[in-house]
Enzyme design. Sequence first.
Site, short mmCIF file in Angstrom:
data_model
loop_
_atom_site.label_atom_id
_atom_site.label_comp_id
_atom_site.label_asym_id
_atom_site.label_seq_id
_atom_site.Cartn_x
_atom_site.Cartn_y
_atom_site.Cartn_z
N SER A 13 -11.87 14.54 -7.43
CA SER A 13 -11.78 13.15 -6.96
C SER A 13 -11.25 13.20 -5.53
O SER A 13 -10.72 14.22 -5.09
CB SER A 13 -10.91 12.30 -7.89
N GLU A 15 -9.50 11.04 -1.98
CA GLU A 15 -8.78 9.88 -1.44
C GLU A 15 -9.25 9.60 -0.01
O GLU A 15 -9.36 10.53 0.79
CB GLU A 15 -7.26 10.14 -1.43
N ASP A 106 6.05 1.96 -0.13
CA ASP A 106 7.24 2.03 0.74
C ASP A 106 7.19 0.86 1.70
O ASP A 106 6.11 0.54 2.22
CB ASP A 106 7.21 3.31 1.58
N PHE A 214 3.77 14.59 7.96
CA PHE A 214 3.57 14.04 6.61
C PHE A 214 4.59 14.65 5.63
O PHE A 214 5.16 13.96 4.81
CB PHE A 214 2.18 14.38 6.07
N HIS A 264 -7.58 16.48 -6.84
CA HIS A 264 -7.71 15.21 -6.11
C HIS A 264 -7.43 15.51 -4.64
O HIS A 264 -6.30 15.83 -4.28
CB HIS A 264 -6.70 14.19 -6.66
P1 FAD Z 1 8.08 4.95 -8.37
O1 FAD Z 1 7.43 5.69 -9.46
O2 FAD Z 1 8.50 3.54 -8.64
O3 FAD Z 1 9.34 5.81 -7.88
C1 FAD Z 1 9.95 5.54 -6.63
C2 FAD Z 1 11.37 6.08 -6.63
O4 FAD Z 1 12.18 5.27 -7.47
C3 FAD Z 1 11.52 7.50 -7.18
O5 FAD Z 1 12.56 8.14 -6.48
C4 FAD Z 1 11.92 7.29 -8.64
O6 FAD Z 1 12.66 8.38 -9.16
C5 FAD Z 1 12.77 6.04 -8.53
N1 FAD Z 1 12.75 5.16 -9.70
C6 FAD Z 1 11.68 4.81 -10.45
N2 FAD Z 1 12.05 3.96 -11.43
C7 FAD Z 1 13.39 3.76 -11.27
C8 FAD Z 1 14.36 2.99 -11.98
N3 FAD Z 1 14.02 2.23 -13.02
N4 FAD Z 1 15.64 3.02 -11.54
C9 FAD Z 1 16.01 3.79 -10.48
N5 FAD Z 1 15.13 4.56 -9.78
C10 FAD Z 1 13.83 4.53 -10.17
N6 FAD Z 1 2.05 4.89 -0.41
C11 FAD Z 1 1.46 3.82 0.17
O7 FAD Z 1 2.13 3.06 0.87
N7 FAD Z 1 0.14 3.56 -0.03
C12 FAD Z 1 -0.65 4.33 -0.78
O8 FAD Z 1 -1.84 4.06 -0.94
C13 FAD Z 1 -0.06 5.49 -1.41
N8 FAD Z 1 -0.78 6.28 -2.21
C14 FAD Z 1 -0.17 7.34 -2.86
C15 FAD Z 1 -0.92 8.12 -3.75
C16 FAD Z 1 -0.32 9.19 -4.41
C17 FAD Z 1 -1.16 10.00 -5.36
C18 FAD Z 1 1.03 9.51 -4.16
C19 FAD Z 1 1.66 10.69 -4.84
C20 FAD Z 1 1.78 8.73 -3.31
C21 FAD Z 1 1.21 7.64 -2.64
N9 FAD Z 1 1.92 6.81 -1.79
C22 FAD Z 1 1.32 5.73 -1.18
C23 FAD Z 1 3.34 7.06 -1.53
C24 FAD Z 1 4.22 6.26 -2.51
O9 FAD Z 1 4.01 4.89 -2.35
C25 FAD Z 1 5.68 6.60 -2.21
O10 FAD Z 1 5.95 7.93 -2.59
C26 FAD Z 1 6.69 5.64 -2.81
O11 FAD Z 1 7.97 5.93 -2.20
C27 FAD Z 1 6.89 5.79 -4.32
O12 FAD Z 1 5.87 5.24 -5.02
P2 FAD Z 1 5.79 5.52 -6.63
O13 FAD Z 1 4.69 4.72 -7.14
O14 FAD Z 1 5.81 6.95 -6.88
O15 FAD Z 1 7.20 4.87 -7.05
#
Ligand code: FAD
Length: 285
Positions: A13, A15, A106, A214, A264
């Site tokens: 896949s 991106e 973020d 990055f 991916h």
């Molecule tokens: P989460 O899973 O919510 O985790 C974020 C942080 O919060 C982690 O440190 C986790 O340990 C902590 N956490 C989670 N739940 C809790 C809780 N209940 N209490 C306390 N702490 C908690 N960014 C973009 O802006 N746009 C994109 O399109 C994009 N695509 C991505 C695609 C992939 C495959 C990956 C791996 C990353 C991508 N990112 C993107 C980056 C991502 O948005 C960042 O890494 C962001 O900081 C975390 O997103 P997440 O969904 O992993 O967050």
Amino acid sequence: MPLLSNPQAAQVSLEYFPPRDIAAQERLVRSAKRLAALNPSYVSVTFGAGGSTRTGTVDTVQMLNNLGCDVAPHLSCIGASRDDLHAILNDYRSRGIRRLVALRGDLPSGMGGDTGDLHYASELVQFVRQHHGDAFHIEVAAYPEMHPQAESATRDLQHFVDKVQAGADSAITQYFFNPDAYFAFVDQARAKGVSIPITPGIMPITNYTQLARFSSMCGAEIPRWIRLRLQDFGDDKASIRAFGIDVITDLCARLLQNGAPGLHFYTLNHADAVVQICDNLGVPA
Ligand code: FAD
């Protein structure tokens, strides 16, 4: 000589990110058409990363959809209200989108304040399942080398498990260069009862400065031996590229030989490196 015993079985896949101008859009179309030969199981489009807009994601999703790709938009909840999320999800459903990458995202640096109605990706997964049932296949992010803001590796793993329990169907990892980090993470997730596929995210190495930037942002470790070799090449782009293709081909082969469900690729909208790596692996194009 292919590096894999059954390269046809490798699921690929891809991106892409929303292009910023017409020239970049034309480049993306060329890349997407070339990479379609790999028969990707789906392509995903980033959301909000690097300052791109929501409209940019929707337009790119539509463009790739029109090229016949199965498209998975990324959707992040940070800074969004529930109403915003309802509107986006309804729009995607009306366009026939059936797969999402659900993220927290973020906030752009320097922007404090309003983080929106949902605070973590697990809440977004729950929200999508609550309002849309099984209408979407949901991918979530996984961090073999730990998310940079996590309180600890153990808590980060638990938060990943929370996303799965909220209803994620599969996961894509942040990129990494050490396969042991991936296999250790998968083992720990399996020990916690996670059975969904966890697909490694693969970043081709083509530009050291960009890769270093990055990696410092997302917490992906560039092993010392790779960093030193890349630094030695200086401005010699051809050598960086040749070395990068070798390193990433070897990484992909080890991942697939040892049970990774697919690859991916973070294409950065370029086809060459991905085509070359897949060709080395013997993935049919
Ligand atoms: P989460 O899973 O919510 O985790 C974020 C942080 O919060 C982690 O440190 C986790 O340990 C902590 N956490 C989670 N739940 C809790 C809780 N209940 N209490 C306390 N702490 C908690 N960014 C973009 O802006 N746009 C994109 O399109 C994009 N695509 C991505 C695609 C992939 C495959 C990956 C791996 C990353 C991508 N990112 C993107 C980056 C991502 O948005 C960042 O890494 C962001 O900081 C975390 O997103 P997440 O969904 O992993 O967050």
